[in-house]
Design an enzyme around this catalytic site. Structure first.
Site, PDB file in Angstrom:
ATOM      1  N   HIS A  77      13.394  -4.871  48.789  1.00 11.61           N
ATOM      2  CA  HIS A  77      13.542  -6.266  49.197  1.00 11.61           C
ATOM      3  C   HIS A  77      12.625  -7.173  48.370  1.00 11.61           C
ATOM      4  O   HIS A  77      13.047  -8.247  47.916  1.00 11.61           O
ATOM      5  CB  HIS A  77      13.247  -6.410  50.687  1.00 11.61           C
ATOM      6  CG  HIS A  77      13.503  -7.786  51.211  1.00 11.61           C
ATOM      7  ND1 HIS A  77      14.743  -8.389  51.162  1.00 11.61           N
ATOM      8  CD2 HIS A  77      12.673  -8.705  51.787  1.00 11.61           C
ATOM      9  CE1 HIS A  77      14.672  -9.600  51.680  1.00 11.61           C
ATOM     10  NE2 HIS A  77      13.432  -9.820  52.066  1.00 11.61           N
ATOM     11  N   ASP A 104       7.116 -10.443  59.109  1.00 11.74           N
ATOM     12  CA  ASP A 104       8.088 -11.346  58.494  1.00 11.74           C
ATOM     13  C   ASP A 104       7.391 -12.604  57.977  1.00 11.74           C
ATOM     14  O   ASP A 104       6.418 -13.077  58.578  1.00 11.74           O
ATOM     15  CB  ASP A 104       9.155 -11.737  59.514  1.00 11.74           C
ATOM     16  CG  ASP A 104      10.328 -12.462  58.879  1.00 11.74           C
ATOM     17  OD1 ASP A 104      10.646 -12.160  57.722  1.00 11.74           O
ATOM     18  OD2 ASP A 104      10.914 -13.333  59.542  1.00 11.74           O
TER      19      ASP A 104
END
Length: 302
Positions: A217, A144
């Site tokens: 994404h 992340d």
């Protein structure tokens, strides 16, 4: 008024607390004093635990910020609106408190002091405790924050308003809570997961644009205008329990609201009808709000 609030710049924090609250009618002036008390509590704990990288952001929704009368500062701020026919719900509140550090116990101590300062002047709508997982991965298994700007100078440039503006040192903030359906995600399979994200899962290698899906994404969030990337500073953390729900507290800071909103419009199908594949296969947004975080100097002089 040039010093950004202290939860914006430090990266790689291990734990965070995210609180959203509403101010009771007639209590706006009390909020100003509570902010001073909160900053003093922060300073005391930073002095006691100097290696903890403890940071605090206190930010305001548009209704409350406008009531303070600083009309030349935070001019882009507005209430969050629902996106994608409800895929991104609007849950706007008056106050956001973001605490981050290397230690959850220190975060908890500061949150206790800050909420005590606000006392009965607010009603807490949500309090979520986040934590860093192994290798800084999310519950989806992917690393992340890879797209974050690196280095304090770059983070400050992207995440806070530059010198020469009346709101120098301030920052626009997005806070969203996402719940993850990890069983559904596991059924997708690793190869399809990688196509949904636009990166390899094991090595975190970004797929080239010629093979990247437009609704992956990365395809939805890695945006450019006039050849310039629309960068934001992410300070998100996973949340959840082993046996219960799992998700991500997504928080983004930026010198302008436009970069944040552009990514949201792209993710939730407002630009071209395509929605982020993570929303199809794993994630559900359950909250959404915009806030303005003034500089430390402005926060002390509200």
């Amino acid at each position: 008024m040039t010093t950004p609030q202290s939860a914006i710049v430090p990266d790689h924090c291990k734990a965070g607390i995210f609180i959203e609250a509403d101010v009771l009618p007639g209590c706006e002036n009390a909020i100003k004093q509570a902010c001073l008390t909160g900053l003093d509590a922060l300073a005391a704990l930073q002095q006691q635990f100097p290696q903890a990288n403890l940071g605090l952001t206190i930010a305001f929704g548009s209704r409350l910020w406008q009531s303070f009368g600083h009309c030349e500062e935070g001019r882009e701020l507005k209430p969050f609106r629902a996106l994608g026919n409800g895929l991104a719900p609007a849950t706007q509140h008056d106050v956001m408190i973001h605490i981050a550090s290397l230690h959850h116990d220190i975060n908890f101590a500061l949150a206790t002091d800050v909420l005590a300062a606000f006392g009965g002047n607010i009603t807490v709508a949500d309090e979520t405790h986040g934590f860093r997982l192994l290798e800084e991965r999310g519950f989806d298994g992917f690393v992340d924050g890879t797209e974050n700007p690196q280095g304090d100078e770059n983070v400050t440039r992207v995440g806070t308003i530059c010198a020469g503006s009346p709101d120098c040192g301030g920052s626009y903030v997005l806070l969203q809570k996402y719940r993850h359906d990890l069983k559904k995600w596991a059924d997708v399979g690793v190869a399809e997961q990688e196509r949904c994200v636009g990166r390899s899962k094991a090595t975190n290698e970004e797929f080239s644009k010629d093979v990247r899906l437009p609704d992956s994404h990365l395809g939805r969030t890695n945006l450019k205008e006039n050849g310039i990337g629309l960068k934001i500073v992410r300070r998100s953390l996973p949340f959840g329990t082993v046996s219960g729900e799992h998700g991500l507290m997504f928080i983004a800071y930026c010198a302008n609201l436009h970069n944040i909103e552009a990514q949201l419009l792209s993710m939730f199908g407002e630009t071209d009808g395509k929605t982020d594949l993570l929303l199809k296969h794993m994630s559900t947004a359950v909250s959404g709000a915009y806030y303005y975080a003034p500089s430390i100097e402005r926060l002390r002089s509200l």
